[in-house]
Scaffold this active site. Sequence first.
Site, PDB file in Angstrom:
ATOM      1  N   SER A  98      13.745  11.632  -3.458  1.00 34.98           N
ATOM      2  CA  SER A  98      14.570   9.423  -3.089  1.00 34.98           C
ATOM      3  C   SER A  98      13.248   9.424  -3.210  1.00 34.98           C
ATOM      4  CB  SER A  98      14.995   9.919  -1.980  1.00 34.98           C
ATOM      5  OG  SER A  98      15.863   8.682  -2.067  1.00 34.98           O
ATOM      6  N   ASP A 227      25.508  10.252  -8.312  1.00 35.81           N
ATOM      7  CA  ASP A 227      24.634   9.976  -7.425  1.00 35.81           C
ATOM      8  C   ASP A 227      24.403   8.277  -7.233  1.00 35.81           C
ATOM      9  OD1 ASP A 227      22.189   9.218  -5.235  1.00 35.81           O
ATOM     10  OD2 ASP A 227      21.081  10.487  -6.391  1.00 35.81           O
ATOM     11  N   HIS A 256      23.831  12.656  -4.035  1.00 39.57           N
ATOM     12  CA  HIS A 256      21.799  12.080  -3.973  1.00 39.57           C
ATOM     13  C   HIS A 256      21.340  13.275  -2.994  1.00 39.57           C
ATOM     14  CE1 HIS A 256      18.295   8.875  -3.294  1.00 39.57           C
ATOM     15  NE2 HIS A 256      18.217   9.501  -2.360  1.00 39.57           N
TER      16      HIS A 256
END
Length: 292
Positions: A98, A227, A256
């Site tokens: 991320s 995602d 994610h």
Amino acid sequence: MPYFESPVDGTRLHYTDHGPATGPVAVFVASAYLGQEMWEYQTLPLAEAGFRCVALDRRGHGRSDDTWSGYDLDTLADDLHGLLDHLDLCEVTLVGHSVGTAEVIRCLTRHGTARVARAALVAGVSPGLVRSPNLPEGIDPAAVRADEESFRRDRAAWFTHFADDFFAVQQPGNDVSPAYVRHLIDRCMVATPRAATAVRAVVAALDIAAELPALDLPVLVVHGTHDTSAPSALTGERVARLVPGAVLKMYENGGHGLFATHAARLTADLREFVEAGTPGTREPVGAAAAGR
């Protein structure tokens, strides 16, 4: 516990260092809100298999010191590079998730590759998500501002509301227990309000596409097809196009939280990626990876 001081301002930062000192080195950088604990399904089996796995708690996260300042991308990248210097690590594989992918990229473009051999970018928000002149198809800034208001109003409710989407539990094969989801939300709440909102601001302003063509090392990009936190068309697919020679692996139905829903596959892909530049073989990855 292992700590070192940030080379920028002396902030005390926590890290873990597991596995044999002589093994191939992977350094893990976590998502926003989370600390090194998010990587347990990668670091434990890899360390058991002979890899040296180092993982950093970002400032204001996990067991690192809380600070008011230092959440700009340059300082976060300097903190990461400071860990490499502190442990005198070489031939490192940097692994970011991320916003951690942005820290990895900025660390490389700011400090070079003298200590780093390769980089893996997992479910990254890089090179940027929000609409700008450079990304006209990006997320509407008004939607980002509304989301920020919701986050500041009740962080615990925000994490709970988006947990299912984070793991894409509506897609087949993405099985996470309610207990694990609760645990991860509790860990997210450990990040201080200042750290959490400041890192969100980094994501909202992120636009590092121009840095990607300069990356001169092997790069693995891993992303989920579902995602919703970092849609692949804005992030992973762009990175793979812009980084010379990058390899893109798309995980079907992945969200994610690939580190949990696709733990065994991600661990195997990271191992293969690290070993591609490491002579010799090691013991099989242990049962901790096979558990998911």
